[in-house]
Scaffold this motif. Structure first.
Motif, PDB file in Angstrom:
ATOM      1  N   ALA A  91       0.835  -1.201   0.000  1.00  0.00           N
ATOM      2  CA  ALA A  91       0.000   0.000   0.000  1.00  0.00           C
ATOM      3  C   ALA A  91       0.871   1.252   0.000  1.00  0.00           C
ATOM      4  O   ALA A  91       0.611   2.209  -0.734  1.00  0.00           O
ATOM      5  CB  ALA A  91      -0.923  -0.004   1.211  1.00  0.00           C
ATOM      6  N   ILE A 136       2.539   1.656  -3.482  1.00  0.00           N
ATOM      7  CA  ILE A 136       1.592   2.015  -4.536  1.00  0.00           C
ATOM      8  C   ILE A 136       1.083   3.437  -4.354  1.00  0.00           C
ATOM      9  O   ILE A 136       0.984   4.187  -5.313  1.00  0.00           O
ATOM     10  CB  ILE A 136       0.433   0.992  -4.604  1.00  0.00           C
ATOM     11  N   THR A 137       0.822   3.832  -3.110  1.00  0.00           N
ATOM     12  CA  THR A 137       0.333   5.198  -2.920  1.00  0.00           C
ATOM     13  C   THR A 137       1.420   6.243  -3.195  1.00  0.00           C
ATOM     14  O   THR A 137       1.128   7.422  -3.260  1.00  0.00           O
ATOM     15  CB  THR A 137      -0.255   5.425  -1.510  1.00  0.00           C
ATOM     16  N   ASP A 187       2.928   6.175  -5.981  1.00  0.00           N
ATOM     17  CA  ASP A 187       2.918   6.148  -7.447  1.00  0.00           C
ATOM     18  C   ASP A 187       4.037   5.315  -8.062  1.00  0.00           C
ATOM     19  O   ASP A 187       4.392   5.519  -9.214  1.00  0.00           O
ATOM     20  CB  ASP A 187       2.954   7.567  -8.036  1.00  0.00           C
ATOM     21  N   VAL A 220       2.118  -0.650  -9.889  1.00  0.00           N
ATOM     22  CA  VAL A 220       1.859  -2.017  -9.447  1.00  0.00           C
ATOM     23  C   VAL A 220       3.019  -2.954  -9.765  1.00  0.00           C
ATOM     24  O   VAL A 220       3.479  -3.714  -8.925  1.00  0.00           O
ATOM     25  CB  VAL A 220       0.584  -2.586 -10.116  1.00  0.00           C
ATOM     26  N   ARG A 221       3.504  -2.852 -11.004  1.00  0.00           N
ATOM     27  CA  ARG A 221       4.534  -3.780 -11.428  1.00  0.00           C
ATOM     28  C   ARG A 221       5.828  -3.622 -10.630  1.00  0.00           C
ATOM     29  O   ARG A 221       6.368  -4.588 -10.097  1.00  0.00           O
ATOM     30  CB  ARG A 221       4.822  -3.591 -12.919  1.00  0.00           C
ATOM     31  N   THR A 269       3.135  14.955  -9.431  1.00  0.00           N
ATOM     32  CA  THR A 269       1.743  14.647  -9.117  1.00  0.00           C
ATOM     33  C   THR A 269       1.164  13.627 -10.094  1.00  0.00           C
ATOM     34  O   THR A 269       0.170  12.972  -9.807  1.00  0.00           O
ATOM     35  CB  THR A 269       0.880  15.920  -9.186  1.00  0.00           C
ATOM     36  N   THR A 270       1.779  13.523 -11.264  1.00  0.00           N
ATOM     37  CA  THR A 270       1.278  12.630 -12.297  1.00  0.00           C
ATOM     38  C   THR A 270       1.435  11.167 -11.870  1.00  0.00           C
ATOM     39  O   THR A 270       2.417  10.801 -11.254  1.00  0.00           O
ATOM     40  CB  THR A 270       2.034  12.859 -13.615  1.00  0.00           C
ATOM     41  N   GLY A 271       0.459  10.377 -12.219  1.00  0.00           N
ATOM     42  CA  GLY A 271       0.512   8.958 -11.872  1.00  0.00           C
ATOM     43  C   GLY A 271       1.177   8.145 -12.966  1.00  0.00           C
ATOM     44  O   GLY A 271       2.170   8.583 -13.561  1.00  0.00           O
ATOM     45  N   GLN A 272       0.594   6.994 -13.247  1.00  0.00           N
ATOM     46  CA  GLN A 272       1.210   6.056 -14.172  1.00  0.00           C
ATOM     47  C   GLN A 272       1.320   6.584 -15.596  1.00  0.00           C
ATOM     48  O   GLN A 272       2.097   6.082 -16.396  1.00  0.00           O
ATOM     49  CB  GLN A 272       0.429   4.737 -14.155  1.00  0.00           C
ATOM     50  N   ASN A 273       0.568   7.621 -15.918  1.00  0.00           N
ATOM     51  CA  ASN A 273       0.650   8.170 -17.266  1.00  0.00           C
ATOM     52  C   ASN A 273       2.030   8.748 -17.576  1.00  0.00           C
ATOM     53  O   ASN A 273       2.420   8.878 -18.738  1.00  0.00           O
ATOM     54  CB  ASN A 273      -0.435   9.236 -17.470  1.00  0.00           C
ATOM     55  N   ALA A 303       2.790  14.628  -3.195  1.00  0.00           N
ATOM     56  CA  ALA A 303       3.037  13.606  -4.211  1.00  0.00           C
ATOM     57  C   ALA A 303       4.478  13.153  -4.100  1.00  0.00           C
ATOM     58  O   ALA A 303       5.361  13.940  -3.804  1.00  0.00           O
ATOM     59  CB  ALA A 303       2.769  14.169  -5.595  1.00  0.00           C
TER      60      ALA A 303
END
Lengths: 313, 443
Positions: A56, A59-60, A62, A65-66, A242-246, A272
């Motif tokens: 957790a 992942i939080t 960013d 998952v992999r 701040t951007t995530g997986q993108n 972030a």
């Protein structure tokens, strides 16, 4: 609460850069370190539940998952040797550092004219980052020229001019809606005739999925190379923490189009954590060059994987 | 926008397909994949966890046999859970109050507040209102210039702020100025700020107290990662926002932030920014969005239709026959009739996930009349002929063609097709592919 934490860790803060970096990242660190400490409050051994909480946490931030699963897997293999929070932290740090070290930034030989093209999606902080980089170089006594090639966004040129003035850099500007490649052509010409050391090219923000806008960037790149064979020496991609997986998709597509030489990660002064860079560094082998930790002109740090991971939690 | 997530789920359910039943075990595998997809789409860890557990509860409580395939059943459940979360209706701007009213735009740096202010002014003008742009960002270099230029471009009046002024003072004075200009709706473009910057968050509260805006919109980047929950929560706590505008939705961002923000604040996403042009602002429709998240086109409609027409027992019996290579011409006909009850063939193709984009199938023109002929031909056979097609010789073929008003060629073609299907079935059964679903039949 944050003071307490900083006090506890102060012994390890040795260099000035480290202190500044820690200052910028203190919130991030605090969240991660407190949580990991709490993880070990009750039990001592690493079990499923603990790994889940660790998952957790990763992942939080960013990290994705992999990459998270990979990290957890590596940790759980060693779980027998890890018995407390400090050891777990140490292991995690060393794993993440391995990921980040996969590609050390290039040496800093900046002989002769050096052209740095700065690209990224809208609103990541390209203009601000250029202002900060310009200030870094002028502080080292370099002659810096900024080329304001974002002729699209309203008042982008005006914004760049204010930063150029703050940084003590020269600037080339053209009218709004001028072909950016033409501005860049003029800019490089001016740089050669004025014998500057560093040219920083500000480009308009664009989504990496807009094919025609990416073509425009390629054209700018070609224009520079036509004028100066080895240039641009650097193509810097600015990413927003701040951007995530993108961000991974951004890095991939900008890299495919231009061949990115380095990344600047901005807005790390919020909550972030910008964990996505771990995955980007690993999969694309692009070094992280700078991190932005505030709005002031000196709020840009050279990225150092060892220091960064050390300061992460 | 949500394409990536939908692709993922499609893939997940493709895997789920081929299992005869929706057992607890294969739900688990499916749900694991759903969870991965949600996390990779930047849905917040806790939100994803809750969603998955909701979906599981719904799935296990439901009559599994009522579905067409286990995968489609799960899609339906995921869709229901998402719809329940996102709400079902579009919520517009809150424009009530004594005129001139104010709409306040807040958010992090670079989320797109200034551009959105320009876009909203276009939208408001279309609705017959008179917008007034108010640049209240005195910090970012040339931010006021940027909005001023947009205002000039759009011929929308703009308050003459300057960086010496206090943002609260700007917003207060702008109200009077708007009245003088004959404007009724102020758009307050505030400076981008980090949600943890207490001083600047305090400034927003002061602006709110001073002008009592009718609506406060959090402008957030669709590409935002896990931090979206912190951002949304902080702004909502400080200001009690009225809704959210998600920008940069024209990117390939998976857009999980939309789900996170909604679930943490329970505030509606009102609009989405879909381009750099000043008219590229669209209303956000949560109900459309949840099926868009699934990317299944009309698959939900198809599932509903299928549920209406398919008799489960008959379907189960058919599967058994298929596996034992006992699929007769009678079954062939029944099957066709059942499928045709669901609508025209080309319509159905478009409803099937993945099929809509299939080039070959797109160009495939199906003659619906041909089915009528096939049906008639089978009806003209004797029961024995239907069960044992090998006995249909030349004279029987002629009789069938005459009786059904079709040509001898039509009957030959039908029998050839049927024989081919049987061959395929035998192969499949030999190959050990379990659970053949109806989608694989040649009609």
């Amino acid at each position: 609460m944050s003071l307490n934490w900083l006090k506890k860790k102060d012994e390890s803060a040795s260099t000035g850069i480290f202190k500044q970096l820690k200052k910028g990242l203190s919130k991030t660190r605090q969240i991660l370190s407190t949580d990991i400490d709490q993880l070990f409050a009750g039990s001592k051994k690493i079990d499923e539940g603990m790994l889940e909480e660790l998952e957790a946490l990763l992942i939080t931030s960013d990290i994705g998952v992999r990459t998270t699963m990979e990290l957890i897997e590596r940790i759980s293999i060693k779980s027998n040797q890890i018995s407390d929070a400090d050891e777990l932290k140490k292991e995690l740090k060393s794993e993440i550092k391995t990921f980040l070290m996969a590609n050390p930034p290039p040496g800093k030989n900046i002989e002769g004219l050096r052209v740095i093209m700065v690209v990224g999606v809208n609103g990541v902080g390209k203009t601000t980052t250029i202002g900060k980089i310009a200030a870094k170089y002028t502080a080292r006594g370099k002659k810096v020229l900024i080329v304001a090639a974002d002729t699209f966004r309203a008042a982008a040129t005006e914004q760049m001019m204010i930063w150029a003035e703050r940084a003590g850099a020269e600037i080339v500007v053209r009218k709004a809606k001028t072909d950016p490649a033409a501005v860049v052509y003029d800019g490089v010409e001016t740089a050669v005739s004025k014998k500057v050391d560093i040219v920083l090219i500000d480009t308009a923000g664009r989504l990496h999925t807009k094919i025609n806008l990416m073509e425009e960037l390629k054209k700018i790149n070609r224009t520079i190379s036509k004028k100066l064979t080895d240039a641009p020496q650097e193509i810097l991609l600015v990413l927003d923490a701040t951007t995530g997986q993108n961000a991974l998709s951004q890095a991939k597509l900008f890299n495919d189009a231009l061949g990115i030489t380095g990344i600047a990660l901005t807005k790390l002064d919020g909550t972030a954590k910008g964990g996505i860079v771990v995955g980007i560094c690993r999969t694309l082998q692009i070094p992280l060059r700078y991190i932005g930790i505030g709005e002031k002109i000196d709020d840009l740090q050279d990225f150092d994987p060892a220091l960064f991971t050390e300061a992460l939690f | 926008m949500f394409e990536d997530l939908s692709e993922k789920l499609k893939f997940v359910f493709k895997k789920l397909k081929g299992h005869g039943k929706l057992s607890e075990k294969n739900i688990e595998t499916g749900l694991k994949e759903v969870r991965m997809a949600l996390l990779e789409a930047d849905v917040h860890y806790k939100v994803a966890k809750k969603l998955v557990s909701d979906i599981k509860t719904r799935a296990l409580g439901q009559e599994v046999m009522a579905s067409l395939t286990p995968g489609q059943q799960v899609i339906k459940i995921v869709n229901e859970a998402l719809t329940a979360l996102m709400g079902s209706q579009h919520k517009g701007l809150q424009l009530s109050g004594t005129k001139p009213i104010s709409i306040m735009l807040v958010g992090l740096q670079g989320s797109g507040k200034t551009t959105t202010a320009g876009k909203l002014s276009v939208l408001l003008r279309k609705e017959g209102r008179k917008p007034y742009l108010v640049p209240a960002d005195v910090y970012r270099p040339a931010a006021i210039d940027q909005l001023r230029k947009l205002g000039e471009q759009l011929s929308v009046p703009i308050f003459p702020s300057n960086i010496e002024m206090d943002p609260v003072q700007i917003c207060r004075e702008a109200r009077t100025a708007a009245q003088h200009e004959g404007c009724d709706t102020l758009l307050l473009d505030t400076a981008g700020r980090l949600h943890v910057n207490e001083e600047l968050m305090g400034e927003l509260s002061r602006i709110k107290d001073a002008v009592k805006p009718s609506d406060i919109l959090l402008v957030a980047d669709a590409m935002t990662g896990q931090d979206a929950v912190n951002i949304a929560q902080s702004f909502d706590r400080a200001l009690d926002i009225g809704g959210v505008i998600l920008t940069k939705m024209d990117s390939d961002a998976r857009g999980g932030a939309a789900i996170s923000i909604r679930s943490i604040t329970n505030k509606p996403i009102k609009f989405i920014g879909v381009g750099e042009k000043l008219n590229a602002l669209e209303p956000f429709y949560p109900d459309r969005m949840s099926s868009r998240i699934l990317g299944m086109g009309d698959v939900l409609t198809m599932i509903e239709k299928a549920q209406e027409v398919v008799d489960e027992k008959a379907a189960a019996a058919l599967q058994k026959k298929l596996r034992k290579n006992q699929f007769t011409l009678e079954d062939f006909r029944d099957q066709m009739v059942q499928i045709r009850k669901m609508g025209s063939f080309s319509e159905l193709i478009n409803m099937i996930p993945g099929m809509g984009n299939n080039k070959h199938l797109k160009n495939l023109k199906v003659d619906e009349k041909e089915f009528v002929g096939i049906e008639a031909a089978i009806n003209s056979m004797t029961p024995q002929e239907r069960r044992q097609h090998t006995i249909i010789n030349g004279s029987r073929r002629k009789r069938i063609a005459n009786g059904s008003g079709t040509s001898l060629q039509d009957v030959n073609k039908l029998l050839k097709n049927y024989a081919q299907v049987m061959k395929i079935m035998k192969k499949i059964n030999k190959g050990g592919i379990h659970g053949i679903d109806r989608g694989m039949l040649p009609i």
